[in-house]
Design an enzyme around this catalytic site. Structure first.
Site, PDB file in Angstrom:
ATOM      1  CB  ILE A  37      14.304  13.909  42.884  1.00  0.00           C
ATOM      2  CG1 ILE A  37      15.076  14.352  44.148  1.00  0.00           C
ATOM      3  CG2 ILE A  37      13.113  14.827  42.627  1.00  0.00           C
ATOM      4  CD1 ILE A  37      14.306  14.270  45.459  1.00  0.00           C
ATOM      5  CB  CYS A  70      14.737  18.516  50.835  1.00  0.00           C
ATOM      6  SG  CYS A  70      16.538  18.496  51.017  1.00  0.00           S
ATOM      7  CG  ASN A  71      17.413  21.105  54.479  1.00  0.00           C
ATOM      8  OD1 ASN A  71      16.820  20.572  55.421  1.00  0.00           O
ATOM      9  ND2 ASN A  71      18.566  20.651  54.020  1.00  0.00           N
ATOM     10  CG  HIS A  74      17.893  17.218  55.739  1.00  0.00           C
ATOM     11  ND1 HIS A  74      19.159  16.717  55.554  1.00  0.00           N
ATOM     12  CD2 HIS A  74      17.444  17.545  54.489  1.00  0.00           C
ATOM     13  CE1 HIS A  74      19.459  16.737  54.263  1.00  0.00           C
ATOM     14  NE2 HIS A  74      18.432  17.227  53.599  1.00  0.00           N
TER      15      HIS A  74
HETATM   16  N1  LIG Z   1      18.434  13.604  46.905  1.00  0.00           N
HETATM   17  C1  LIG Z   1      17.811  14.533  47.592  1.00  0.00           C
HETATM   18  O1  LIG Z   1      17.615  14.416  48.810  1.00  0.00           O
HETATM   19  C2  LIG Z   1      17.268  15.756  46.920  1.00  0.00           C
HETATM   20  C3  LIG Z   1      16.288  16.491  47.584  1.00  0.00           C
HETATM   21  C4  LIG Z   1      15.733  17.614  46.962  1.00  0.00           C
HETATM   22  C5  LIG Z   1      16.213  18.011  45.717  1.00  0.00           C
HETATM   23  N2  LIG Z   1      17.206  17.275  45.116  1.00  0.00           N
HETATM   24  C6  LIG Z   1      17.668  17.756  43.802  1.00  0.00           C
HETATM   25  O2  LIG Z   1      17.102  16.915  42.790  1.00  0.00           O
HETATM   26  C7  LIG Z   1      18.003  16.826  41.676  1.00  0.00           C
HETATM   27  C8  LIG Z   1      18.301  15.359  41.411  1.00  0.00           C
HETATM   28  O3  LIG Z   1      18.930  14.816  42.569  1.00  0.00           O
HETATM   29  P1  LIG Z   1      18.870  13.275  42.928  1.00  0.00           P
HETATM   30  O4  LIG Z   1      19.274  13.165  44.358  1.00  0.00           O
HETATM   31  O5  LIG Z   1      17.591  12.686  42.475  1.00  0.00           O
HETATM   32  O6  LIG Z   1      20.056  12.703  42.027  1.00  0.00           O
HETATM   33  P2  LIG Z   1      20.401  11.180  41.701  1.00  0.00           P
HETATM   34  O7  LIG Z   1      21.857  11.121  41.492  1.00  0.00           O
HETATM   35  O8  LIG Z   1      19.755  10.269  42.684  1.00  0.00           O
HETATM   36  O9  LIG Z   1      19.641  10.942  40.310  1.00  0.00           O
HETATM   37  C9  LIG Z   1      20.040  11.548  39.128  1.00  0.00           C
HETATM   38  C10 LIG Z   1      19.671  10.644  37.969  1.00  0.00           C
HETATM   39  O10 LIG Z   1      20.005  11.317  36.754  1.00  0.00           O
HETATM   40  C11 LIG Z   1      20.682  10.410  35.892  1.00  0.00           C
HETATM   41  N3  LIG Z   1      21.515  11.156  34.957  1.00  0.00           N
HETATM   42  C12 LIG Z   1      22.810  11.557  35.068  1.00  0.00           C
HETATM   43  N4  LIG Z   1      23.193  12.256  33.991  1.00  0.00           N
HETATM   44  C13 LIG Z   1      22.110  12.308  33.161  1.00  0.00           C
HETATM   45  C14 LIG Z   1      21.869  12.871  31.890  1.00  0.00           C
HETATM   46  N5  LIG Z   1      22.832  13.561  31.228  1.00  0.00           N
HETATM   47  N6  LIG Z   1      20.646  12.729  31.327  1.00  0.00           N
HETATM   48  C15 LIG Z   1      19.655  12.042  31.977  1.00  0.00           C
HETATM   49  N7  LIG Z   1      19.837  11.469  33.179  1.00  0.00           N
HETATM   50  C16 LIG Z   1      21.048  11.611  33.767  1.00  0.00           C
HETATM   51  C17 LIG Z   1      21.454   9.512  36.861  1.00  0.00           C
HETATM   52  O11 LIG Z   1      21.814   8.280  36.224  1.00  0.00           O
HETATM   53  C18 LIG Z   1      20.454   9.320  37.987  1.00  0.00           C
HETATM   54  O12 LIG Z   1      19.578   8.246  37.758  1.00  0.00           O
HETATM   55  C19 LIG Z   1      19.213  17.697  42.061  1.00  0.00           C
HETATM   56  O13 LIG Z   1      18.985  19.005  41.604  1.00  0.00           O
HETATM   57  C20 LIG Z   1      19.165  17.685  43.583  1.00  0.00           C
HETATM   58  O14 LIG Z   1      19.834  18.778  44.138  1.00  0.00           O
HETATM   59  C21 LIG Z   1      17.719  16.153  45.667  1.00  0.00           C
END
Ligand SMILES: NC(=O)c1ccc[n+]([C@@H]2O[C@H](COP(=O)([O-])OP(=O)(O)OC[C@H]3O[C@@H](n4cnc5c(N)ncnc54)[C@H](O)[C@@H]3O)[C@@H](O)[C@H]2O)c1
Length: 353
Positions: free
Chosen positions: A14, A142-143, A222
């Site tokens: 994201i 997302c959903n 999805h």
């Molecule tokens: N992936 C999806 O489909 C999706 C969709 C909608 C919402 N989300 C939400 O978005 C948020 C992020 O999800 P994502 O899928 O992008 O995760 P991800 O694992 O792809 O990315 C997270 C990033 O944060 C970094 N990180 C970890 N610990 C950290 C810290 N202490 N400080 C700074 N950076 C740190 C990681 O190295 C990574 O690059 C979550 O709340 C998730 O639920 C995800």
């Protein structure tokens, strides 16, 4: 008015998309991104010309020794901005809230966090104005974003009584599919309703909605299948008009070969969308059926992309950079190339002229 100064904490699925989208907005400036990794994922940010900050003190040295020119610490980054978009993994983000409050900046969290963390959950077309000037909000998952977009469209047309949806969820994100996921099975969620229905009510408590979810062995996106009871007998054209009138719902058609979730992603790729991202709810126009006061439809949710436009609008809402939700939605959609229908040849010709 000067541009809103934005930081992204967590440059993952994201975060990297939010960073790209911020850089496309004329009224925003991406000051930098912070993360803790040292590999290709964060090196890409440097190559794309984005200043990188170390999200943990001990990580700065490791990043530098991996060849990444680290601009500073996350606290230095926070001291230079108006709003941070926290895109760190579920649960880690909650631990950052105190740091943002101490820095005196606004903060946007993502759907992995609980509604109670921010006391406000955001979907632009449903409740933009209630976020104006707030210190914090949470862009729902997302959903949930797709559920609120579609049910709000029917509600605004005076058609929605209640909605019941089945969600077929992707097992893992593509970048980590060598680490995680399921193969050759479909896994029902442990409880009904699945969390997305109740989550939609954190945005609009009046929605009568129940969801059931299963996880499938694919990483594309999805797929939702919905049954909606309408307030009165209606027609297919009336229900389609309600969706057409709402932002960020775009039609695809089986009759044009968009036969499955992979077809839609191929279409996004062919249209030149960054990362083949589908920001809209991709709703099958020729599958939608209305019988009396019941509507049935299926749509696609690109989990990696759908929350990006909402996050951009949340930046404008918290900072007050734009007071009207629809104006922010228009700005965001223009900058990201968001459409109502992907294959309207005449519309495309007119744009090109
Ligand atoms: N992936 C999806 O489909 C999706 C969709 C909608 C919402 N989300 C939400 O978005 C948020 C992020 O999800 P994502 O899928 O992008 O995760 P991800 O694992 O792809 O990315 C997270 C990033 O944060 C970094 N990180 C970890 N610990 C950290 C810290 N202490 N400080 C700074 N950076 C740190 C990681 O190295 C990574 O690059 C979550 O709340 C998730 O639920 C995800």
């Amino acid at each position: 008015m000067s541009r809103v100064r934005v930081a992204v904490n967590g440059y993952g699925v994201i975060g990297k998309r939010v960073a790209d989208a911020v850089r496309k907005q004329g009224d925003m400036e991406l000051v930098g991104v912070a993360d803790i990794v040292t590999d290709y994922r964060i090196k890409t940010a440097t190559i794309l010309g984005i200043p990188v900050f170390a999200a943990a003190p001990e990580k700065g040295a490791q990043m530098r020794s991996s060849g990444i020119p680290v601009t500073g610490t996350v606290d230095e980054l926070l001291s230079r901005i108006d709003v941070v978009v926290d895109c760190t993994p579920k649960k880690i983000a909650a631990g950052n809230k105190a740091r943002y409050e101490k820095a005196g900046i606004k903060a946007i969290f993502q759907g992995g966090e609980a509604h109670s963390l921010t006391g406000h959950s955001f979907v632009a077309q449903a409740n933009y104005e209630t976020a104006l000037g707030r210190p914090l909000t949470r862009v729902v998952s997302c959903n949930t974003t797709s559920i609120v977009r579609t049910l709000t469209a029917l509600k605004k047309a005076g058609l929605l009584k209640r909605g019941r949806g089945t969600l077929i969820r992707r097992a893992s994100d593509p970048w980590e599919s060598h680490l995680d996921g399921i193969l050759n099975t479909v896994v029902p969620e442990k409880a009904i309703p699945s969390h997305q229905g109740p989550d939609a009510k954190t945005v609009d408590p009046d929605l009568d909605v129940v969801t059931i979810a299963v996880k499938a062995p694919e990483t594309i996106s999805h797929l939702h299948a919905w049954w909606v009871e309408l307030t009165r007998p209606s027609t297919k054209e009336e229900v389609l008009s309600a969706f057409r009138a709402a932002p960020r719902i775009a039609f695809v058609r089986m009759g044009e070969g968009v036969a499955a979730i992979n077809s839609t992603k191929e279409l996004m790729s062919d249209l030149g969308r960054s990362r083949a991202d589908l920001y809209e709810v991709g709703l099958w126009e020729d599958v939608l059926t209305v019988e009396g006061n019941e509507a049935y439809y299926t749509y696609q949710v690109d989990n990696q992309a759908i929350v990006i436009p909402e996050t951009i609008d949340a930046i404008r809402a918290l900072t007050g950079a734009e007071k009207e939700g629809m104006k922010s939605i228009e700005k965001t959609d223009r900058a990201l190339g968001i459409m109502k229908d992907f294959l309207q040849i005449e519309e495309k010709k007119a744009e090109a002229a």
